[in-house]
Design a protein around this motif. Structure first.
Motif, PDB file in Angstrom:
ATOM      1  N   LYS A  90     -25.775 -52.088  27.612  1.00 13.18           N
ATOM      2  CA  LYS A  90     -24.797 -51.349  27.890  1.00 13.18           C
ATOM      3  C   LYS A  90     -24.295 -50.081  26.834  1.00 13.18           C
ATOM      4  N   LEU A  91     -23.964 -49.024  27.102  1.00 11.18           N
ATOM      5  CA  LEU A  91     -23.535 -47.817  26.086  1.00 11.18           C
ATOM      6  C   LEU A  91     -22.421 -48.354  25.285  1.00 11.18           C
ATOM      7  N   SER A  92     -22.643 -48.046  24.364  1.00 13.54           N
ATOM      8  CA  SER A  92     -21.652 -48.299  23.241  1.00 13.54           C
ATOM      9  C   SER A  92     -20.517 -47.254  23.142  1.00 13.54           C
ATOM     10  N   VAL A  93     -19.538 -47.390  23.380  1.00 15.41           N
ATOM     11  CA  VAL A  93     -18.508 -46.277  23.724  1.00 15.41           C
ATOM     12  C   VAL A  93     -17.056 -46.704  22.802  1.00 15.41           C
ATOM     13  N   ILE A 107     -15.001 -41.277  32.826  1.00 14.90           N
ATOM     14  CA  ILE A 107     -16.199 -42.513  33.348  1.00 14.90           C
ATOM     15  C   ILE A 107     -17.091 -41.746  34.171  1.00 14.90           C
ATOM     16  N   ILE A 108     -16.901 -40.768  34.947  1.00 18.37           N
ATOM     17  CA  ILE A 108     -18.230 -40.201  35.617  1.00 18.37           C
ATOM     18  C   ILE A 108     -18.869 -39.358  34.723  1.00 18.37           C
ATOM     19  N   ASN A 109     -18.381 -38.863  33.779  1.00 18.64           N
ATOM     20  CA  ASN A 109     -19.388 -38.055  32.876  1.00 18.64           C
ATOM     21  C   ASN A 109     -20.390 -38.999  31.886  1.00 18.64           C
ATOM     22  N   ILE A 110     -19.689 -39.996  31.512  1.00 18.43           N
ATOM     23  CA  ILE A 110     -20.400 -41.170  30.804  1.00 18.43           C
ATOM     24  C   ILE A 110     -21.404 -41.902  31.712  1.00 18.43           C
ATOM     25  N   LYS A 111     -21.002 -42.047  32.729  1.00 24.25           N
ATOM     26  CA  LYS A 111     -21.966 -42.981  33.727  1.00 24.25           C
ATOM     27  C   LYS A 111     -23.131 -41.885  34.193  1.00 24.25           C
ATOM     28  N   THR A 112     -22.669 -40.664  34.232  1.00 24.95           N
ATOM     29  CA  THR A 112     -23.750 -39.827  34.937  1.00 24.95           C
ATOM     30  C   THR A 112     -24.742 -39.653  33.796  1.00 24.95           C
ATOM     31  N   PHE A 113     -24.537 -39.585  32.433  1.00 22.77           N
ATOM     32  CA  PHE A 113     -25.202 -39.306  31.292  1.00 22.77           C
ATOM     33  C   PHE A 113     -26.078 -40.594  31.000  1.00 22.77           C
ATOM     34  N   ASP A 114     -25.381 -41.865  31.367  1.00 18.51           N
ATOM     35  CA  ASP A 114     -26.252 -43.032  31.076  1.00 18.51           C
ATOM     36  C   ASP A 114     -27.300 -43.073  32.021  1.00 18.51           C
ATOM     37  N   ASP A 115     -27.200 -42.670  33.320  1.00 15.44           N
ATOM     38  CA  ASP A 115     -28.246 -42.679  34.426  1.00 15.44           C
ATOM     39  C   ASP A 115     -29.208 -41.654  34.278  1.00 15.44           C
ATOM     40  N   GLY A 116     -29.302 -40.801  32.994  1.00 11.79           N
ATOM     41  CA  GLY A 116     -30.006 -39.764  32.727  1.00 11.79           C
ATOM     42  C   GLY A 116     -29.876 -38.546  33.121  1.00 11.79           C
ATOM     43  N   HIS A 117     -28.937 -38.134  33.602  1.00  8.76           N
ATOM     44  CA  HIS A 117     -28.458 -36.891  34.138  1.00  8.76           C
ATOM     45  C   HIS A 117     -27.496 -36.187  33.296  1.00  8.76           C
ATOM     46  N   ARG A 118     -27.480 -34.744  33.451  1.00  8.50           N
ATOM     47  CA  ARG A 118     -26.457 -34.021  32.679  1.00  8.50           C
ATOM     48  C   ARG A 118     -24.869 -34.304  33.219  1.00  8.50           C
ATOM     49  N   PRO A 119     -23.883 -34.504  32.428  1.00 11.43           N
ATOM     50  CA  PRO A 119     -22.850 -34.694  32.771  1.00 11.43           C
ATOM     51  C   PRO A 119     -21.952 -33.768  33.442  1.00 11.43           C
TER      52      PRO A 119
END
Length: 328
Positions: A5-8, A307-319
Motif C-alpha cells: 500500500k502507498l504510504s500516505v 482519495i480518488i486522486n491518490i487511488k488514480t495515481f496509485d493505479d498508474g494514471h494521472r490524477p
C-alpha cells in the motif's frame, strides 16, 4: 502477490468518514490532534511518504520540497487553492500536485450571501444586543440597514464561485455586474443576466456591493488597493470569501474607520490569523474565521476527491485533479 500500500501522511484531522476510507486503501499516518504540523514534522513526513495530504495551513515552499525524499511522488492537497504549495518546484522534482476543485462552490457562495446580508442588515449588532440583554424593545429607527433588492453587485472573479454568487444574488433581486480576466461566453452571460466591465476601476466606482471571488496570484495581490478602494461609493460594502491578499487590509481598515466605506464582510485575511486589531473594533464589519467551506458535506466531498486522486495515481494514471500550469 499484491503490491504494498502507498504510504500516505495526512497533515490535519479530516472527517472520520474520510480517514476511515483512507485507512482501508492506503498505509496512512493520521494526526492525533488537529494542530498544524511543524515545519520539521512536515520535512520528516516528506522524506518517507509516497503521498502527502496537506491543507491550506501548510506552507509547502521550495525549501521544504528540496528536502523531500525520493519516494514522494504526489502532493494531494485537501482544498482547491494551491497558493501555499510551490507547484513549479514540485514539478521540477517530479512530484505531482492535485487539488479538490468545484466541491465548495455552493458552500462558499452561500457564505458570501450570508456575509452580504449580515453587513447590510446589521445582524451581528442585533445579535450582540440580544445576547447582552440590553434590548429595550422595537423602535422605528433602530438597527436600520439596507434593502439588498435592486442593489448593484460587482463580482470580482467570475469562475465557479462567482457565477454561483451571481445566481443567488439574482434571486434576491440584485443587479449583477462582473470583472474577470476573460469575458464569459455570451450564453453564460445571458443566463446569469450579468453585465461585463472590462475596466475594474469603472465597475468598482458604480457598485453598491463588491464581492471578491478571485484566486490569489501575483496579478491579484492587492488588486483592491488603497487607490481602488477610494473609488468605492461611501455607502458601498465589500465582501471577501476568496483570499485575503486580494485586499489591502490596512487601507480597508483606515477607510472603514473613517466612514469612507459603509461596511465589510470578511472570511479571509491578508496575514492569515494575524488580523488588524483595529478591524476587530468596528461595528460595521463582520469577521468570520475562514468558514466559507465549513460544511460537513463539503469537507467529506473534498476528502473523497483526495482519495480518488491518490487511488488514480496509485493505479498508474494521472490524477483527475492534477494541477497544471494553465491552472496557476
Amino acid at each position: 502477490m499484491s503490491k504494498p500500500k502507498l504510504s500516505v501522511v495526512v497533515t490535519r484531522r479530516l472527517p472520520e468518514e474520510v480517514e476511515t476510507r483512507m485507512c482501508e486503501l492506503f498505509d496512512v499516518t493520521l494526526r492525533e490532534d488537529d494542530a498544524p504540523m511543524s515545519r520539521s514534522a512536515l520535512a520528516e513526513a516528506m522524506k518517507s511518504a509516497d503521498v502527502l495530504v496537506p491543507t491550506v495551513s501548510d506552507d509547502i515552499d521550495s525549501a521544504l520540497i528540496a528536502q523531500a525524499g525520493e519516494r514522494l511522488k504526489l502532493i494531494a492537497n485537501y482544498g482547491a487553492g494551491v497558493d501555499h504549495i510551490d507547484v513549479a518546484t514540485a514539478r521540477q522534482r517530479g512530484i505531482l500536485v492535485s487539488n479538490t476543485p468545484g466541491v465548495l462552490t455552493d458552500d462558499t457562495a452561500d457564505m458570501t450571501m450570508g456575509l452580504l446580508l449580515a453587513v447590510m442588515r446589521r445582524i451581528p449588532e442585533g445579535l450582540s444586543v440580544m445576547q447582552s440583554a440590553t434590548w429595550d424593545g422595537w423602535a422605528p429607527t433602530a438597527f436600520l440597514g439596507g434593502r439588498i433588492g435592486g442593489r448593484r453587485l460587482g463580482i470580482l472573479g467570475m469562475g465557479r464561485i462567482g457565477q454561483a454568487v451571481a445566481r443567488r444574488a439574482s434571486a434576491f433581486g440584485m443587479q449583477v455586474h462582473y470583472h474577470n480576466r476573460r469575458r464569459l461566453r455570451p450564453e453564460i452571460e445571458d443566463d446569469l443576466d450579468a453585465t461585463y466591465w472590462e475596466s475594474l476601476d469603472q465597475m468598482v466606482a458604480r457598485m453598491d456591493v463588491i464581492s471578491v471571488n478571485c484566486p490569489a496570484t501575483p496579478s491579484t495581490f492587492h488588486l483592491m488597493n488603497a487607490r481602488r478602494l477610494k473609488l468605492l461609493k461611501p455607502e458601498a460594502i465589500i465582501v471577501n470569501t476568496s483570499r485575503g491578499e486580494v485586499i489591502d487590509e490596512n487601507a480597508l481598515t483606515r477607510m472603514l474607520r473613517a466612514g469612507d466605506i459603509a461596511g465589510a464582510g470578511l472570511d479571509v485575511y491578508e496575514r492569515g490569523t494575524e488580523i488588524n486589531p483595529r478591524l476587530r473594533e468596528l461595528n460595521n464589519v463582520v469577521l468570520l474565521p475562514h468558514m466559507g467551506s465549513a460544511t460537513r458535506e463539503g469537507r467529506i466531498e473534498m476528502g473523497e476527491k483526495v482519495i480518488i486522486n491518490i487511488k488514480t495515481f496509485d493505479d498508474g494514471h494521472r490524477p483527475p485533479d492534477q494541477v497544471v500550469p494553465a491552472m496557476l
